[in-house]
Design a protein around this motif. Structure first.
Motif, PDB file in Angstrom:
ATOM      1  N   LEU A  37       0.811  -1.215   0.000  1.00 32.09           N
ATOM      2  CA  LEU A  37       0.000   0.000   0.000  1.00 32.09           C
ATOM      3  C   LEU A  37       0.847   1.269   0.000  1.00 32.09           C
ATOM      4  O   LEU A  37       0.430   2.284  -0.553  1.00 32.09           O
ATOM      5  N   HIS A  38       2.040   1.215   0.597  1.00 29.01           N
ATOM      6  CA  HIS A  38       2.910   2.400   0.571  1.00 29.01           C
ATOM      7  C   HIS A  38       3.168   2.846  -0.862  1.00 29.01           C
ATOM      8  O   HIS A  38       3.162   4.040  -1.158  1.00 29.01           O
ATOM      9  N   ARG A  39       3.365   1.896  -1.747  1.00 29.69           N
ATOM     10  CA  ARG A  39       3.577   2.235  -3.165  1.00 29.69           C
ATOM     11  C   ARG A  39       2.295   2.793  -3.787  1.00 29.69           C
ATOM     12  O   ARG A  39       2.352   3.697  -4.606  1.00 29.69           O
ATOM     13  N   ILE A  40       1.154   2.258  -3.394  1.00 30.14           N
ATOM     14  CA  ILE A  40      -0.133   2.740  -3.916  1.00 30.14           C
ATOM     15  C   ILE A  40      -0.369   4.175  -3.455  1.00 30.14           C
ATOM     16  O   ILE A  40      -0.778   5.033  -4.238  1.00 30.14           O
ATOM     17  N   ASP A  66       1.683   6.398  -2.808  1.00 31.99           N
ATOM     18  CA  ASP A  66       2.596   7.337  -3.472  1.00 31.99           C
ATOM     19  C   ASP A  66       2.114   7.739  -4.863  1.00 31.99           C
ATOM     20  O   ASP A  66       2.597   8.720  -5.423  1.00 31.99           O
ATOM     21  N   LEU A  67       1.191   6.986  -5.429  1.00 29.79           N
ATOM     22  CA  LEU A  67       0.657   7.309  -6.749  1.00 29.79           C
ATOM     23  C   LEU A  67      -0.351   8.449  -6.647  1.00 29.79           C
ATOM     24  O   LEU A  67      -0.983   8.625  -5.603  1.00 29.79           O
ATOM     25  N   PRO A  68      -0.542   9.186  -7.753  1.00 28.07           N
ATOM     26  CA  PRO A  68      -1.625  10.175  -7.732  1.00 28.07           C
ATOM     27  C   PRO A  68      -2.957   9.453  -7.499  1.00 28.07           C
ATOM     28  O   PRO A  68      -3.179   8.371  -8.035  1.00 28.07           O
ATOM     29  N   PRO A  69      -3.838  10.059  -6.711  1.00 26.52           N
ATOM     30  CA  PRO A  69      -5.108   9.395  -6.413  1.00 26.52           C
ATOM     31  C   PRO A  69      -5.949   9.148  -7.671  1.00 26.52           C
ATOM     32  O   PRO A  69      -5.978   9.959  -8.579  1.00 26.52           O
ATOM     33  N   LYS A  70      -6.577   7.996  -7.698  1.00 26.10           N
ATOM     34  CA  LYS A  70      -7.574   7.662  -8.718  1.00 26.10           C
ATOM     35  C   LYS A  70      -8.942   7.789  -8.053  1.00 26.10           C
ATOM     36  O   LYS A  70      -9.047   7.739  -6.828  1.00 26.10           O
ATOM     37  N   PRO A  71     -10.006   7.912  -8.833  1.00 29.05           N
ATOM     38  CA  PRO A  71     -11.336   8.016  -8.218  1.00 29.05           C
ATOM     39  C   PRO A  71     -11.743   6.793  -7.398  1.00 29.05           C
ATOM     40  O   PRO A  71     -12.505   6.914  -6.448  1.00 29.05           O
ATOM     41  N   PHE A  72     -11.205   5.602  -7.764  1.00 31.65           N
ATOM     42  CA  PHE A  72     -11.594   4.363  -7.079  1.00 31.65           C
ATOM     43  C   PHE A  72     -10.369   3.541  -6.694  1.00 31.65           C
ATOM     44  O   PHE A  72      -9.394   3.487  -7.434  1.00 31.65           O
ATOM     45  N   LEU A  73     -10.478   2.873  -5.554  1.00 35.40           N
ATOM     46  CA  LEU A  73      -9.558   1.815  -5.165  1.00 35.40           C
ATOM     47  C   LEU A  73     -10.428   0.589  -4.960  1.00 35.40           C
ATOM     48  O   LEU A  73     -11.367   0.617  -4.152  1.00 35.40           O
ATOM     49  N   ILE A  74     -10.155  -0.452  -5.713  1.00 34.02           N
ATOM     50  CA  ILE A  74     -10.922  -1.697  -5.605  1.00 34.02           C
ATOM     51  C   ILE A  74     -10.021  -2.750  -4.970  1.00 34.02           C
ATOM     52  O   ILE A  74      -8.918  -2.994  -5.458  1.00 34.02           O
ATOM     53  N   VAL A  75     -10.486  -3.343  -3.894  1.00 31.72           N
ATOM     54  CA  VAL A  75      -9.754  -4.439  -3.257  1.00 31.72           C
ATOM     55  C   VAL A  75     -10.516  -5.720  -3.559  1.00 31.72           C
ATOM     56  O   VAL A  75     -11.674  -5.876  -3.171  1.00 31.72           O
ATOM     57  N   ASP A  76      -9.850  -6.609  -4.282  1.00 30.89           N
ATOM     58  CA  ASP A  76     -10.436  -7.896  -4.650  1.00 30.89           C
ATOM     59  C   ASP A  76     -10.146  -8.892  -3.533  1.00 30.89           C
ATOM     60  O   ASP A  76      -9.002  -9.284  -3.308  1.00 30.89           O
TER      61      ASP A  76
END
Length: 125
Positions: A42-45, A47-57
């Motif tokens: 998640l630390h790498r996530i 660091d990315l620019p935010p997207k409108p959605f984060l989906i956890v499968d």
């Protein structure tokens, strides 16, 4: 063999990008031993620019303890801070039961199939 028996995480975490979503796939046990593995990913996530959605499968999660649930809550809180909608896809079996028992079923946007969560993200582009 379970992570409880070995003291080692039995969770794999992968991620990918969709048009307007980051998709994180968890496979294995989401427990006290696995939380550091998930946090590192998640630390790498974050660091990315935010997207409108984060989906956890969660479709392939075979076990989830209180530490795993705490981490999902932390993810939800971080998403709220970033202005990202958190969608939980593949929620059936173990994860459906854990969310129901803990009373957190309605705290999350939950979809029985990953495809349904992806459709929601695409429909809200």
């Amino acid at each position: 063999m379970s992570s409880e028996a070995t003291g080692k995480p039995t969770l794999s975490v992968t991620s990918g990008l969709s048009r307007n979503a980051i998709i994180i796939t968890l496979v294995g046990e989401l427990d006290v031993y696995a939380v550091p593995v998930l946090k590192e990913h998640l630390h790498r996530i974050w660091d990315l620019p935010p997207k409108p959605f984060l989906i956890v499968d969660l479709g392939e999660v075979s076990f989830c303890d209180s530490m795993g649930m705490n981490e999902l809550i932390s993810i939800m809180q971080r998403c709220e801070t970033r202005g990202t909608r958190l969608l939980l896809g593949g929620v059936h079996g173990v994860m459906a039961r854990v969310l129901s028992i803990t009373g957190l079923r309605h705290a999350f946007e939950v979809f029985a199939r990953l495809d349904d969560a992806l459709r929601m993200a695409v429909a809200n582009t």
